[in-house]
Design a protein around this motif. Sequence first.
Motif, PDB file in Angstrom:
ATOM      1  N   THR B  56       0.834  -1.203   0.000  1.00 36.65           N
ATOM      2  CA  THR B  56       0.000   0.000   0.000  1.00 36.65           C
ATOM      3  C   THR B  56       0.869   1.252   0.000  1.00 36.65           C
ATOM      4  O   THR B  56       0.586   2.224  -0.699  1.00 36.65           O
ATOM      5  CB  THR B  56      -0.913   0.016   1.247  1.00 36.65           C
ATOM      6  OG1 THR B  56      -1.781  -1.110   1.194  1.00 36.65           O
ATOM      7  CG2 THR B  56      -1.748   1.279   1.297  1.00 36.65           C
ATOM      8  N   ASP B  61      -2.312   2.556  -3.321  1.00 32.69           N
ATOM      9  CA  ASP B  61      -3.601   2.034  -3.755  1.00 32.69           C
ATOM     10  C   ASP B  61      -4.007   0.971  -2.728  1.00 32.69           C
ATOM     11  O   ASP B  61      -3.138   0.382  -2.093  1.00 32.69           O
ATOM     12  CB  ASP B  61      -3.463   1.393  -5.150  1.00 32.69           C
ATOM     13  CG  ASP B  61      -4.291   2.138  -6.190  1.00 32.69           C
ATOM     14  OD1 ASP B  61      -4.632   3.310  -5.944  1.00 32.69           O
ATOM     15  OD2 ASP B  61      -4.599   1.553  -7.239  1.00 32.69           O
ATOM     16  N   PRO B  62      -5.291   0.708  -2.587  1.00 27.16           N
ATOM     17  CA  PRO B  62      -5.676  -0.314  -1.604  1.00 27.16           C
ATOM     18  C   PRO B  62      -5.146  -1.687  -2.031  1.00 27.16           C
ATOM     19  O   PRO B  62      -5.230  -2.038  -3.203  1.00 27.16           O
ATOM     20  CB  PRO B  62      -7.214  -0.318  -1.658  1.00 27.16           C
ATOM     21  CG  PRO B  62      -7.606   0.895  -2.415  1.00 27.16           C
ATOM     22  CD  PRO B  62      -6.450   1.275  -3.282  1.00 27.16           C
ATOM     23  N   VAL B  64      -5.675  -5.588  -0.916  1.00 27.85           N
ATOM     24  CA  VAL B  64      -6.504  -6.410  -0.054  1.00 27.85           C
ATOM     25  C   VAL B  64      -6.045  -7.860  -0.142  1.00 27.85           C
ATOM     26  O   VAL B  64      -5.777  -8.369  -1.230  1.00 27.85           O
ATOM     27  CB  VAL B  64      -7.985  -6.283  -0.474  1.00 27.85           C
ATOM     28  CG1 VAL B  64      -8.838  -7.253   0.306  1.00 27.85           C
ATOM     29  CG2 VAL B  64      -8.463  -4.862  -0.229  1.00 27.85           C
ATOM     30  N   LEU B  93     -17.928 -13.844   1.864  1.00 29.24           N
ATOM     31  CA  LEU B  93     -17.822 -12.409   2.105  1.00 29.24           C
ATOM     32  C   LEU B  93     -17.220 -11.635   0.932  1.00 29.24           C
ATOM     33  O   LEU B  93     -17.672 -10.549   0.607  1.00 29.24           O
ATOM     34  CB  LEU B  93     -16.988 -12.179   3.368  1.00 29.24           C
ATOM     35  CG  LEU B  93     -16.933 -10.758   3.907  1.00 29.24           C
ATOM     36  CD1 LEU B  93     -18.338 -10.218   4.180  1.00 29.24           C
ATOM     37  CD2 LEU B  93     -16.116 -10.714   5.187  1.00 29.24           C
ATOM     38  N   TYR B  94     -16.186 -12.182   0.300  1.00 26.24           N
ATOM     39  CA  TYR B  94     -15.454 -11.389  -0.698  1.00 26.24           C
ATOM     40  C   TYR B  94     -15.664 -11.850  -2.128  1.00 26.24           C
ATOM     41  O   TYR B  94     -15.341 -11.134  -3.066  1.00 26.24           O
ATOM     42  CB  TYR B  94     -13.961 -11.394  -0.361  1.00 26.24           C
ATOM     43  CG  TYR B  94     -13.667 -10.940   1.043  1.00 26.24           C
ATOM     44  CD1 TYR B  94     -14.008  -9.654   1.457  1.00 26.24           C
ATOM     45  CD2 TYR B  94     -13.077 -11.789   1.970  1.00 26.24           C
ATOM     46  CE1 TYR B  94     -13.760  -9.229   2.752  1.00 26.24           C
ATOM     47  CE2 TYR B  94     -12.814 -11.368   3.265  1.00 26.24           C
ATOM     48  CZ  TYR B  94     -13.166 -10.092   3.654  1.00 26.24           C
ATOM     49  OH  TYR B  94     -12.916  -9.680   4.930  1.00 26.24           O
ATOM     50  N   SER B 206      -5.083   1.610 -10.321  1.00 22.50           N
ATOM     51  CA  SER B 206      -6.426   1.782 -10.859  1.00 22.50           C
ATOM     52  C   SER B 206      -6.872   3.239 -10.738  1.00 22.50           C
ATOM     53  O   SER B 206      -6.428   3.950  -9.852  1.00 22.50           O
ATOM     54  CB  SER B 206      -7.414   0.863 -10.133  1.00 22.50           C
ATOM     55  OG  SER B 206      -7.503   1.230  -8.782  1.00 22.50           O
ATOM     56  N   PRO B 207      -7.712   3.667 -11.663  1.00 23.50           N
ATOM     57  CA  PRO B 207      -8.106   5.082 -11.677  1.00 23.50           C
ATOM     58  C   PRO B 207      -9.105   5.429 -10.571  1.00 23.50           C
ATOM     59  O   PRO B 207      -9.786   4.559 -10.046  1.00 23.50           O
ATOM     60  CB  PRO B 207      -8.771   5.233 -13.050  1.00 23.50           C
ATOM     61  CG  PRO B 207      -9.314   3.876 -13.348  1.00 23.50           C
ATOM     62  CD  PRO B 207      -8.346   2.900 -12.738  1.00 23.50           C
ATOM     63  N   MET B 208      -9.152   6.705 -10.250  1.00 29.60           N
ATOM     64  CA  MET B 208     -10.122   7.202  -9.274  1.00 29.60           C
ATOM     65  C   MET B 208     -11.470   7.353  -9.948  1.00 29.60           C
ATOM     66  O   MET B 208     -11.607   8.024 -10.966  1.00 29.60           O
ATOM     67  CB  MET B 208      -9.632   8.553  -8.753  1.00 29.60           C
ATOM     68  CG  MET B 208     -10.652   9.302  -7.951  1.00 29.60           C
ATOM     69  SD  MET B 208     -11.085   8.453  -6.444  1.00 29.60           S
ATOM     70  CE  MET B 208      -9.830   9.079  -5.348  1.00 29.60           C
ATOM     71  N   THR B 209     -12.465   6.693  -9.381  1.00 35.77           N
ATOM     72  CA  THR B 209     -13.809   6.821  -9.943  1.00 35.77           C
ATOM     73  C   THR B 209     -14.807   7.276  -8.878  1.00 35.77           C
ATOM     74  O   THR B 209     -15.981   7.447  -9.162  1.00 35.77           O
ATOM     75  CB  THR B 209     -14.304   5.445 -10.479  1.00 35.77           C
ATOM     76  OG1 THR B 209     -14.268   4.515  -9.385  1.00 35.77           O
ATOM     77  CG2 THR B 209     -13.423   4.942 -11.596  1.00 35.77           C
ATOM     78  N   GLY B 210     -14.321   7.411  -7.655  1.00 35.38           N
ATOM     79  CA  GLY B 210     -15.230   7.730  -6.565  1.00 35.38           C
ATOM     80  C   GLY B 210     -15.913   6.486  -6.023  1.00 35.38           C
ATOM     81  O   GLY B 210     -16.740   6.541  -5.131  1.00 35.38           O
ATOM     82  N   LYS B 211     -15.543   5.344  -6.595  1.00 34.98           N
ATOM     83  CA  LYS B 211     -16.127   4.087  -6.153  1.00 34.98           C
ATOM     84  C   LYS B 211     -14.985   3.132  -5.828  1.00 34.98           C
ATOM     85  O   LYS B 211     -13.999   3.067  -6.556  1.00 34.98           O
ATOM     86  CB  LYS B 211     -16.972   3.500  -7.294  1.00 34.98           C
ATOM     87  CG  LYS B 211     -18.323   2.980  -6.823  1.00 34.98           C
ATOM     88  CD  LYS B 211     -19.161   2.562  -8.011  1.00 34.98           C
ATOM     89  CE  LYS B 211     -19.158   1.057  -8.127  1.00 34.98           C
ATOM     90  NZ  LYS B 211     -19.756   0.565  -9.359  1.00 34.98           N
ATOM     91  N   TYR B 212     -15.103   2.403  -4.743  1.00 33.25           N
ATOM     92  CA  TYR B 212     -14.049   1.442  -4.414  1.00 33.25           C
ATOM     93  C   TYR B 212     -14.372   0.089  -5.022  1.00 33.25           C
ATOM     94  O   TYR B 212     -15.430  -0.478  -4.764  1.00 33.25           O
ATOM     95  CB  TYR B 212     -13.907   1.322  -2.896  1.00 33.25           C
ATOM     96  CG  TYR B 212     -13.044   0.158  -2.465  1.00 33.25           C
ATOM     97  CD1 TYR B 212     -11.706   0.098  -2.851  1.00 33.25           C
ATOM     98  CD2 TYR B 212     -13.556  -0.879  -1.703  1.00 33.25           C
ATOM     99  CE1 TYR B 212     -10.905  -0.968  -2.476  1.00 33.25           C
ATOM    100  CE2 TYR B 212     -12.763  -1.954  -1.317  1.00 33.25           C
ATOM    101  CZ  TYR B 212     -11.442  -1.990  -1.714  1.00 33.25           C
ATOM    102  OH  TYR B 212     -10.649  -3.046  -1.339  1.00 33.25           O
ATOM    103  N   MET B 214     -13.198  -3.656  -5.082  1.00 30.34           N
ATOM    104  CA  MET B 214     -12.318  -4.608  -4.435  1.00 30.34           C
ATOM    105  C   MET B 214     -11.493  -5.363  -5.484  1.00 30.34           C
ATOM    106  O   MET B 214     -10.334  -5.691  -5.256  1.00 30.34           O
ATOM    107  CB  MET B 214     -13.134  -5.592  -3.607  1.00 30.34           C
ATOM    108  CG  MET B 214     -12.258  -6.530  -2.825  1.00 30.34           C
ATOM    109  SD  MET B 214     -13.080  -7.053  -1.323  1.00 30.34           S
ATOM    110  CE  MET B 214     -11.974  -8.335  -0.798  1.00 30.34           C
TER     111      MET B 214
END
Lengths: 453, 454
Positions: B56, B61-62, B64, B93-94, B206-212, B214
């Motif tokens: 990270t 970037d996140p 996981v 869960l994922y 990954s690009p910023m889209t305002g949405k995460y 996973m």
Amino acid sequence: MSRSAELGTLEERKDSILRNSKQEKKDLKCDQNSVAGAVSQRACVYSGARVVLNPITDAYHLVHGPIGCASYTWDLRGSLTSGAEVFRNSFSTDLREKDIVFGGEKKLTAAIDEIVEAYDPKVVFVYSTCVVGVIGDDLAAVCKAAEQKYNIRVIPVQAPGFAGNKSTGYKAAGNAILELMDTNVTPLKKKGINILGDYNLAGELWILQGYLNRVGIEVNAKFTGDSSCEEIMRAPQAELNIVQCAGSMTLLAKKMEKRYGIPFVKISFVGIDDTIASLRKIAQLLGEQKIIDNVEELIKEEQAKVKEELEFYRQRLEGYSAAIYVGGGFKAISLIKQFNSLGINPVMVGTQNGKKEEYARIRDLTDEGTIILDDANPTELEKFMKERGADILVGGVKERPLAYKLGVAFCDHNHGRKHPLTGFVGAVNFAKELDSTLNSPVWKIIAKESGGE
Amino acid sequence: MSLTPKKITERSGLVVNPVKTCQPIGAMYAALGINKCLPHSHGSQGCCSFHRMHLTRHFRDPVVATTSSFTEGASVFGGRSNLNTSMKNIWKLYNPDVVAINTTCLSETIGDDVGSMIASMDLPEGKTVIHASTPSYVGSHITGYSNMVQAMIKQLAQKDEEASNEKINLIPGFVDPGDMREIKRITKLMGIPFTMLPDTSGVVDSPMTGKYEMYPKGGTTIEEIKDSGNSKATIALGSFASEAGAFELERKCDVKPYVLKTPIGVKATDEFIMQLVKITGQEVPYALEEERGQLVDIMTDTHFHFHGKTVAIFGDPDVVIAMTEFVVSLGMTPKYVVTGTPGKEFKQQVDAILEDAGVEGVKVKNPGDLLELHQWIKNESVDLIIGNSYGKYIAKEEDIPLVRFGFPILDRSVQSYLPIVGYKGAMRLIEKISGALLDRADRDATEEDLELVM
């Protein structure tokens, strides 16, 4: 629909998450091991021990294990030093396959010899790691032999990663510190106070120390931020222990109370309210009128200094909603109060290692509907930040990019903090930092792109 | 106060300031290069937490990944039940398409056989699980990357009797997504169909889209990995990180392997492109010729900035080998070349480059550490250090400029988005290196010696 399905989470996790309700009093399940297969944000026993001991500036921190344990913790947080720089290096035995098969004691002995030869150390901490716990190297025996051979302190820190969680590591570190304190058997003379659990991130300890000096309180020893081994050895002669990071140091404070008869008090210098309360509490406990008066004087002066600036930021911050995800419950509580004082509403509060009584306090301090959670994973953080409409997340390194991806502002109140967030000046820095992220123009670009606002 | 003694003593037990980390993080990075894949660490939860933290910090970037969260019980009775519980929870869960399991020193030492554990599991429809053995006490993070790449090929690739799919497999090595994008861009410009595996572009940049997300869009798909057995050839970039995967595919599916250097600098990039030409018969398009010409033009324009400058290079073996070749081509003199990753080939490859260029008296060491490098520098300094963020302690103490390169970079940003490979990457490196050297010259110049034109 079951409660856990409603929260979109694992059945095993449902008791670790609750929606604050003033009517329904329910305790949060905490202080448990993480669920296998979850994206836990938690670390291990070794990690807990290392973060607590590492800021001791002139100690040699030797990691007995494969290289990873040493490399990930090399200078891992910004503990500042006014003295030695030893702790900013990474020492390890870098165990290889043949050491695992034949045992690593020989290599450990050689490593200690080599440290002694090159650096002439006074204190070496030797950390065990997962694999050492399994192959059964006798850490204590190797350390003892080295102590006798060189007449220095070589203190084992028993920290196999699997043998508990981070709190277990705090305990191991506390034991190592006690071990160091027992080096000197000088007659005890009560004087000054010890500061426990401030790691001098961004120089925070120096602010706290400055306040205490100003009101006439002598600091006898501080650990572990900006501390030296010698200073820790003289800790037993203090008259009072003040504990800043309760999660990591409460147990040690209790043991010091028992062993050396030093009473302790938990304090917090996060936020103006807690800073004032803590200063008063310390002065009261010391009982000297002069100090009590000086504290009032200092409070008056410092408050006057920051009032205007805080008001400026309050106006820029009022009305935002915040999510908190930090290591310990004590810090979370301080943060809630600080947010409230800035007109920011905490809508989600979580910790990695909070205790039952801390979660009860968090419930009291937050509004109806606030989500409270223990050992959360990113999916849960995401879900509740979105649901509760958080504008900012306060957390640590792994949470930062998650917040950003959600278009949410972020403030590092963990190892990565860059400005001191302690005391009066820290309260201003905190507000400044919140302002710089919450009111950054970058969110407007993102909002436009995702079609919002 | 300097902690580094000038006097160099032999060490047999102690590593100080390492130039490597452990296998599992490399395996985790490789696994992130599979589309919709969740890396899983079979061991204590601390390992997983540290790896995620480190990745990270480098990629911003996140990252996981899940963990088996070993406790005392698991370390005595084995991790089977932890793994079973983990997998159950992961699907619930994922819901990834793939889980890539890596072991750790703990699970390896207690003798967990992850392969047989998976074999006795019921997998949900359409899901895939792969696993690599990555004990932390063998090799380094580069070995871990290599092992995970080999595992994905061994466990997934297949050869259908039909004709070849006409594709080239590209194994990029432990490089940034910006580099992977550049390697793909070059191959596309050549008009050659390919599969890059693994491919972390679009995952950790990954690009910023305002949405995460996973599971971001990027990564090699399972279908592509399976189909890699039908390819015409495999190009493995960097022998340490990539050749094991290429050789595995040759063994399993008879796909011809070509092991090249990481394409850093004009020579290694030429070799990469010429290899593509040889395998496919495609011609080199003008766009690439033009880029190459520009690079050589830049090297000509600036050669006098570099000539005779001494440099210390440290980091991961594949990129350090390639970087050594590149700085030699700029007229610089590598003085110290260090990696922490073990393996005889490192010295052989670096020595070959130096011999070819007629450079003598270079200290090449693997496995080495930064204490020793610092001691060498204390005894005989250099004009420039090229390496990861950990070089800053030496750079600061000895007042030597540092060009950040490799993994991890914890104190600067953007680097993972942009290439150091290919002709474009070489231009970027020249900009960085000459910038560092000339900034230093400006800083050190007396007022009367300060020049506008350099």
